[in-house]
Design a protein around this motif. Sequence first.
Motif, PDB file in Angstrom:
ATOM      1  N   ALA A   1       7.866  -8.735  -3.605  1.00  0.00           N
ATOM      2  CA  ALA A   1       6.625  -8.016  -3.418  1.00  0.00           C
ATOM      3  C   ALA A   1       6.769  -7.046  -2.041  1.00  0.00           C
ATOM      4  CB  ALA A   1       5.479  -8.920  -3.339  1.00  0.00           C
TER       5      ALA A   1
ATOM      6  N   TRP B   1      -0.468  -1.187  -5.353  1.00  0.00           N
ATOM      7  CA  TRP B   1      -1.003  -2.309  -5.667  1.00  0.00           C
ATOM      8  C   TRP B   1      -2.438  -2.115  -6.028  1.00  0.00           C
ATOM      9  CZ3 TRP B   1       2.700  -5.216  -6.562  1.00  0.00           C
ATOM     10  CH2 TRP B   1       3.903  -5.337  -5.812  1.00  0.00           C
TER      11      TRP B   1
ATOM     12  N   GLY C   1      -3.422  -5.146 -10.284  1.00  0.00           N
ATOM     13  CA  GLY C   1      -2.439  -5.974  -9.683  1.00  0.00           C
ATOM     14  C   GLY C   1      -3.273  -7.232  -8.968  1.00  0.00           C
TER      15      GLY C   1
ATOM     16  N   SER D   1       6.613  -3.235  -2.049  1.00  0.00           N
ATOM     17  CA  SER D   1       5.553  -2.152  -1.236  1.00  0.00           C
ATOM     18  C   SER D   1       6.233  -1.434  -0.282  1.00  0.00           C
ATOM     19  CB  SER D   1       4.957  -3.198  -0.204  1.00  0.00           C
ATOM     20  OG  SER D   1       4.057  -4.069  -1.021  1.00  0.00           O
TER      21      SER D   1
END
Length: 161
Positions: A104, A114, A118, A108
């Motif tokens: 993650a 996001w 999400g 990012s």
Amino acid sequence: MKSNVKTIKNRRITEKNTAAKENANDAALFSSGVKAADSDEKKKKSLVIKACLIGAFTGTLNGLLGGGGGTIVVPFLLNEFRLEVKEAHATAIFIMLPISVVSAIFYSVFGANWNVSGVTVSLGVTAGGLIGAFLIGKINPKLLAVIFSLILLVTGVRNLF
């Protein structure tokens, strides 16, 4: 008197021979124990290497696909570590947490967005994870293995078409 001296000498010789045999037996046992220990060490090292390779493959798969590492880790834990079904699933969940967090972070960094869906889905997954962790102690291991296998089968077939 002479017979007593001979008896004492014979006893000492017998004791020395017995002690020598015991020492030889102890040395042989120790030697075989060392060989067994060496063999156990080689097996442990081999298992550690396999675990690292499976871990690297699982991390790569999780990073590429955004998940799916459990499909690799659970069978490995069942077959190589001889864990019970429930232990294997619990361990896989434990393993997936750091993989998911690292993936993650990288997503990012490389521009993943996001959005609300999400965040909402992650809240549902968290709640579901708690429920699943509670239920795993109550479900028959054979049934759990069947459920896991069916999910893998259905997912595989759906991905083909």
